[in-house]
Design a protein around this motif. Sequence first.
Motif, PDB file in Angstrom:
ATOM      1  N   GLY A  68       3.538  -8.784   6.345  1.00 15.21           N
ATOM      2  CA  GLY A  68       4.486  -9.512   5.514  1.00 15.21           C
ATOM      3  C   GLY A  68       5.513  -8.649   4.799  1.00 15.21           C
ATOM      4  N   ASP A  69       5.604  -7.351   5.138  1.00 11.62           N
ATOM      5  CA  ASP A  69       6.628  -6.513   4.502  1.00 11.62           C
ATOM      6  C   ASP A  69       8.001  -7.142   4.710  1.00 11.62           C
ATOM      7  OD1 ASP A  69       5.087  -4.532   3.366  1.00 11.62           O
ATOM      8  OD2 ASP A  69       5.303  -3.137   5.040  1.00 11.62           O
ATOM      9  N   ASN A  70       8.692  -7.370   3.606  1.00 10.98           N
ATOM     10  CA  ASN A  70       9.982  -8.044   3.681  1.00 10.98           C
ATOM     11  C   ASN A  70      10.952  -7.372   2.710  1.00 10.98           C
ATOM     12  OD1 ASN A  70      12.180  -9.888   3.302  1.00 10.98           O
ATOM     13  ND2 ASN A  70      10.919 -11.435   4.286  1.00 10.98           N
ATOM     14  N   TYR A  71      12.082  -6.966   3.249  1.00  8.40           N
ATOM     15  CA  TYR A  71      13.097  -6.261   2.474  1.00  8.40           C
ATOM     16  C   TYR A  71      14.435  -6.999   2.503  1.00  8.40           C
ATOM     17  CZ  TYR A  71       9.481  -2.853   3.356  1.00  8.40           C
ATOM     18  OH  TYR A  71       8.257  -2.236   3.457  1.00  8.40           O
ATOM     19  N   VAL A  72      14.469  -8.190   3.081  1.00 10.17           N
ATOM     20  CA  VAL A  72      15.720  -8.916   3.304  1.00 10.17           C
ATOM     21  C   VAL A  72      16.472  -9.163   1.997  1.00 10.17           C
ATOM     22  CG1 VAL A  72      16.763 -11.049   4.175  1.00 10.17           C
ATOM     23  CG2 VAL A  72      14.919  -9.941   5.467  1.00 10.17           C
ATOM     24  N   ASP A  73      15.795  -9.623   0.955  1.00 10.57           N
ATOM     25  CA  ASP A  73      16.485  -9.894  -0.307  1.00 10.57           C
ATOM     26  C   ASP A  73      17.098  -8.627  -0.890  1.00 10.57           C
ATOM     27  OD1 ASP A  73      15.975 -12.602  -0.216  1.00 10.57           O
ATOM     28  OD2 ASP A  73      14.206 -12.475  -1.495  1.00 10.57           O
ATOM     29  N   GLY A  74      16.382  -7.535  -0.817  1.00 10.37           N
ATOM     30  CA  GLY A  74      16.927  -6.272  -1.298  1.00 10.37           C
ATOM     31  C   GLY A  74      18.091  -5.801  -0.456  1.00 10.37           C
ATOM     32  N   ALA A 130       8.888   4.507  14.467  1.00 13.76           N
ATOM     33  CA  ALA A 130       9.770   3.750  15.360  1.00 13.76           C
ATOM     34  C   ALA A 130       9.684   2.256  15.061  1.00 13.76           C
ATOM     35  CB  ALA A 130       9.412   4.033  16.819  1.00 13.76           C
ATOM     36  N   LYS A 131       8.472   1.750  14.839  1.00 10.10           N
ATOM     37  CA  LYS A 131       8.294   0.337  14.491  1.00 10.10           C
ATOM     38  C   LYS A 131       8.942   0.022  13.143  1.00 10.10           C
ATOM     39  CE  LYS A 131       4.010  -0.326  17.060  1.00 10.10           C
ATOM     40  NZ  LYS A 131       2.561  -0.533  16.968  1.00 10.10           N
ATOM     41  N   ALA A 132       8.825   0.943  12.188  1.00 12.17           N
ATOM     42  CA  ALA A 132       9.423   0.738  10.871  1.00 12.17           C
ATOM     43  C   ALA A 132      10.942   0.653  10.975  1.00 12.17           C
ATOM     44  CB  ALA A 132       9.020   1.860   9.918  1.00 12.17           C
ATOM     45  N   VAL A 133      11.533   1.561  11.721  1.00 14.47           N
ATOM     46  CA  VAL A 133      12.992   1.550  11.887  1.00 14.47           C
ATOM     47  C   VAL A 133      13.439   0.253  12.549  1.00 14.47           C
ATOM     48  CG1 VAL A 133      14.924   2.674  13.071  1.00 14.47           C
ATOM     49  CG2 VAL A 133      13.240   4.053  11.841  1.00 14.47           C
ATOM     50  N   LYS A 134      12.703  -0.198  13.550  1.00 14.40           N
ATOM     51  CA  LYS A 134      13.034  -1.464  14.219  1.00 14.40           C
ATOM     52  C   LYS A 134      12.971  -2.632  13.225  1.00 14.40           C
ATOM     53  CE  LYS A 134      11.617  -4.316  18.187  1.00 14.40           C
ATOM     54  NZ  LYS A 134      11.352  -5.590  17.542  1.00 14.40           N
ATOM     55  N   LEU A 135      11.883  -2.692  12.444  1.00 11.17           N
ATOM     56  CA  LEU A 135      11.726  -3.740  11.441  1.00 11.17           C
ATOM     57  C   LEU A 135      12.882  -3.722  10.432  1.00 11.17           C
ATOM     58  CD1 LEU A 135       9.896  -5.910   9.921  1.00 11.17           C
ATOM     59  CD2 LEU A 135       9.074  -3.942   8.601  1.00 11.17           C
ATOM     60  N   LEU A 136      13.200  -2.536   9.926  1.00 12.30           N
ATOM     61  CA  LEU A 136      14.243  -2.419   8.913  1.00 12.30           C
ATOM     62  C   LEU A 136      15.611  -2.780   9.465  1.00 12.30           C
ATOM     63  CD1 LEU A 136      12.992   0.819   7.140  1.00 12.30           C
ATOM     64  CD2 LEU A 136      12.675  -1.564   6.425  1.00 12.30           C
ATOM     65  N   ARG A 137      15.901  -2.396  10.691  1.00 15.75           N
ATOM     66  CA  ARG A 137      17.177  -2.773  11.313  1.00 15.75           C
ATOM     67  C   ARG A 137      17.273  -4.292  11.491  1.00 15.75           C
ATOM     68  NH1 ARG A 137      17.756   2.171  15.636  1.00 15.75           N
ATOM     69  NH2 ARG A 137      18.820   3.566  14.197  1.00 15.75           N
ATOM     70  N   GLU A 138      16.183  -4.909  11.927  1.00 14.76           N
ATOM     71  CA  GLU A 138      16.175  -6.367  12.091  1.00 14.76           C
ATOM     72  C   GLU A 138      16.378  -7.066  10.752  1.00 14.76           C
ATOM     73  OE1 GLU A 138      12.365  -7.037  13.924  1.00 14.76           O
ATOM     74  OE2 GLU A 138      13.112  -6.487  15.926  1.00 14.76           O
ATOM     75  N   GLN A 139      15.679  -6.589   9.714  1.00 12.06           N
ATOM     76  CA  GLN A 139      15.810  -7.230   8.412  1.00 12.06           C
ATOM     77  C   GLN A 139      17.188  -6.962   7.791  1.00 12.06           C
ATOM     78  OE1 GLN A 139      12.428  -6.786   5.818  1.00 12.06           O
ATOM     79  NE2 GLN A 139      11.010  -7.470   7.396  1.00 12.06           N
ATOM     80  N   TRP A 140      17.756  -5.780   8.021  1.00  4.64           N
ATOM     81  CA  TRP A 140      19.113  -5.498   7.537  1.00  4.64           C
ATOM     82  C   TRP A 140      20.097  -6.469   8.193  1.00  4.64           C
ATOM     83  CZ3 TRP A 140      21.231  -2.710   3.718  1.00  4.64           C
ATOM     84  CH2 TRP A 140      22.608  -2.515   3.753  1.00  4.64           C
ATOM     85  N   THR A 171       0.794  -1.229   0.000  1.00  3.61           N
ATOM     86  CA  THR A 171       0.000   0.000   0.000  1.00  3.61           C
ATOM     87  C   THR A 171       0.824   1.275   0.000  1.00  3.61           C
ATOM     88  OG1 THR A 171      -0.159  -0.015   2.415  1.00  3.61           O
ATOM     89  CG2 THR A 171      -1.923  -1.116   1.182  1.00  3.61           C
ATOM     90  N   ARG A 172       2.133   1.154  -0.067  1.00  4.08           N
ATOM     91  CA  ARG A 172       3.049   2.298  -0.112  1.00  4.08           C
ATOM     92  C   ARG A 172       2.928   3.171   1.127  1.00  4.08           C
ATOM     93  NH1 ARG A 172       4.192   5.530  -5.712  1.00  4.08           N
ATOM     94  NH2 ARG A 172       6.396   5.821  -5.340  1.00  4.08           N
ATOM     95  N   ASN A 173       2.719   2.529   2.257  1.00  7.46           N
ATOM     96  CA  ASN A 173       2.720   3.219   3.541  1.00  7.46           C
ATOM     97  C   ASN A 173       4.035   2.946   4.255  1.00  7.46           C
ATOM     98  OD1 ASN A 173       0.157   4.674   3.828  1.00  7.46           O
ATOM     99  ND2 ASN A 173      -0.731   2.659   3.448  1.00  7.46           N
ATOM    100  N   VAL A 174       4.112   3.327   5.513  1.00  7.58           N
ATOM    101  CA  VAL A 174       5.318   3.116   6.311  1.00  7.58           C
ATOM    102  C   VAL A 174       5.652   1.621   6.330  1.00  7.58           C
ATOM    103  CG1 VAL A 174       6.264   3.303   8.652  1.00  7.58           C
ATOM    104  CG2 VAL A 174       4.868   5.149   7.740  1.00  7.58           C
ATOM    105  N   PRO A 175       6.913   1.266   6.117  1.00  4.90           N
ATOM    106  CA  PRO A 175       7.290  -0.147   6.173  1.00  4.90           C
ATOM    107  C   PRO A 175       6.783  -0.802   7.458  1.00  4.90           C
ATOM    108  CG  PRO A 175       9.123   1.121   5.343  1.00  4.90           C
ATOM    109  CD  PRO A 175       8.073   2.112   5.792  1.00  4.90           C
TER     110      PRO A 175
END
Length: 99
Positions: free
Chosen positions: A51-57, A86-96, A42-46
């Motif tokens: 199921g938002d997943n950025y690991v492969d990227g 804050a939740k988005a940053v946490k998710l992105l750091r974990e997936q990174w 939906t192009r909102n905050v990660p």
Amino acid sequence: NNPGIALMGDFWHMTWEETSDTAAFLSAAKYLHHVHIASRKTRNVPGEDEGDNYVDGFRGLKLIGYQDFVSFECGCRSSDRKGALAKAVKLLREQWASA
């Protein structure tokens, strides 16, 4: 080979246009200088889409030694925007970290 060319990656567009986030970043490696990120559906905050997943990227970005910018290009459904970010940053750091 034009050294003046700069490409931008965009996770939301890649959801619909690429078969592999890793491959897309690998193919753009020497020209990639900016990446946009948003929830995959939906192009909102990660993280606002299940199921938002950025690991492969992120794996692709790590493989090319990417050191430039990743910025949010998105809306936000939550009335608590600071909490959503804050939740988005946490998710992105974990997936990174797991990429």
